[in-house]
Scaffold this motif. Structure first.
Motif, PDB file in Angstrom:
ATOM      1  N   ALA A  14       0.592  -1.181  -0.089  1.00 54.01           N
ATOM      2  CA  ALA A  14      -0.129  -0.283  -0.383  1.00 54.01           C
ATOM      3  C   ALA A  14       0.914   1.273  -0.012  1.00 54.01           C
ATOM      4  O   ALA A  14       1.889   1.415   0.985  1.00 54.01           O
ATOM      5  CB  ALA A  14      -1.020   0.230   1.269  1.00 54.01           C
TER       6      ALA A  14
ATOM      7  N   HIS B  47       0.194   5.684   0.274  1.00 55.83           N
ATOM      8  CA  HIS B  47      -0.864   6.354  -0.204  1.00 55.83           C
ATOM      9  C   HIS B  47      -0.469   8.171   0.220  1.00 55.83           C
ATOM     10  O   HIS B  47       0.583   7.948   1.402  1.00 55.83           O
ATOM     11  CB  HIS B  47      -2.191   6.423   1.088  1.00 55.83           C
TER      12      HIS B  47
ATOM     13  N   TRP C 171      -3.084   1.546  10.801  1.00 57.07           N
ATOM     14  CA  TRP C 171      -3.528   1.630   9.866  1.00 57.07           C
ATOM     15  C   TRP C 171      -3.552   0.127   8.841  1.00 57.07           C
ATOM     16  O   TRP C 171      -4.208  -0.482   7.977  1.00 57.07           O
ATOM     17  CB  TRP C 171      -2.888   2.082   8.809  1.00 57.07           C
TER      18      TRP C 171
ATOM     19  N   GLY D  55      -6.200  -1.593   9.773  1.00 58.28           N
ATOM     20  CA  GLY D  55      -7.469  -1.451   9.267  1.00 58.28           C
ATOM     21  C   GLY D  55      -7.465  -1.943   7.944  1.00 58.28           C
ATOM     22  O   GLY D  55      -7.647  -1.448   6.478  1.00 58.28           O
ATOM     23  N   GLY D  56      -6.138  -2.183   7.168  1.00 53.96           N
ATOM     24  CA  GLY D  56      -6.490  -3.239   5.933  1.00 53.96           C
ATOM     25  C   GLY D  56      -6.008  -1.998   5.225  1.00 53.96           C
ATOM     26  O   GLY D  56      -6.041  -2.132   3.964  1.00 53.96           O
ATOM     27  N   PHE D  57      -4.826  -1.093   5.605  1.00 51.28           N
ATOM     28  CA  PHE D  57      -4.095  -0.342   4.362  1.00 51.28           C
ATOM     29  C   PHE D  57      -4.844   0.571   3.792  1.00 51.28           C
ATOM     30  O   PHE D  57      -4.643   0.963   2.638  1.00 51.28           O
ATOM     31  CB  PHE D  57      -3.287  -1.258   3.212  1.00 51.28           C
ATOM     32  N   SER D  58      -5.960   1.423   4.247  1.00 51.99           N
ATOM     33  CA  SER D  58      -7.486   1.932   3.534  1.00 51.99           C
ATOM     34  C   SER D  58      -6.584   3.121   3.419  1.00 51.99           C
ATOM     35  O   SER D  58      -5.631   3.828   4.986  1.00 51.99           O
ATOM     36  CB  SER D  58      -8.085   1.556   4.214  1.00 51.99           C
ATOM     37  N   GLU D  59      -6.930   4.086   2.689  1.00 55.37           N
ATOM     38  CA  GLU D  59      -6.743   5.662   2.652  1.00 55.37           C
ATOM     39  C   GLU D  59      -7.006   6.278   4.513  1.00 55.37           C
ATOM     40  O   GLU D  59      -7.614   6.343   4.839  1.00 55.37           O
ATOM     41  CB  GLU D  59      -6.969   6.457   1.714  1.00 55.37           C
ATOM     42  N   PRO D  60      -5.851   6.891   4.525  1.00 53.35           N
ATOM     43  CA  PRO D  60      -5.433   7.263   6.324  1.00 53.35           C
ATOM     44  C   PRO D  60      -6.439   8.645   5.939  1.00 53.35           C
ATOM     45  O   PRO D  60      -7.127   9.222   4.903  1.00 53.35           O
ATOM     46  CB  PRO D  60      -4.550   7.853   6.429  1.00 53.35           C
TER      47      PRO D  60
END
Length: 160
Positions: free
Chosen positions: A134, A136, A152, A155-160
């Protein structure tokens, strides 16, 4: 440092000034005492890379003339100074944390991008196989802590 390509300057090999392969060394008066110093410069960099004491000649008054080995030693030392400075700058621009989650290790990095008009940072995760999983773009003032990195990753590396 300048990124512009500048033409190579002609070689000079005089007793108190040498220039070769983009480097120059000039004997200067040592402001600290009655002796001499050598100022080493790299083409394209405005400030001296290194200033080092230099030895007196046989007359104990004038500087000893340069020779090839002395010039090579000064260039090697000045190159090491530049390399060390670049490594320190890179380390200051990158923060890293190792995070374990679900049996895998991730290196979470925050790399500052010092853009004059658009400063920002890149938050990335690299798995234990070396693959980037990931990446971002985040604000330059992004708060990078172990708790933030853990959250992070979890949470599955989603956009912070």
């Amino acid at each position: 440092m300048s990124n512009e390509s500048t033409p190579a300057e002609p070689e000079v090999m005089e007793p108190t000034f040498w220039r070769k392969n983009g480097w120059s060394a000039r004997v200067i008066k040592n402001e600290e005492d009655d002796g001499w110093a050598v100022e080493i410069r790299k083409q394209g960099i405005s400030e001296p890379v290194l200033i080092s004491p230099w030895v007196m000649g046989r007359d104990k008054k004038n500087p000893k003339p340069f020779d090839g080995p002395a010039f090579a030693t000064f260039v090697k030392t000045a190159s090491e100074v530049l390399d060390r400075s670049a490594r320190q700058r890179d380390q200051a621009m990158t923060k890293k944390l190792s995070i374990a989650w679900e049996g895998r290790w991730y290196e979470v990095r925050l790399e500052l991008v010092a853009d004059e008009y658009d400063p920002h940072a890149l938050l990335s995760a690299i798995d234990d196989a070396g693959a980037t999983v990931a990446k971002h773009r985040v604000p330059a003032n992004f708060k990078f802590t172990r708790d933030v990195a853990n959250g992070w990753v979890r949470g599955g590396f989603s956009e912070p």
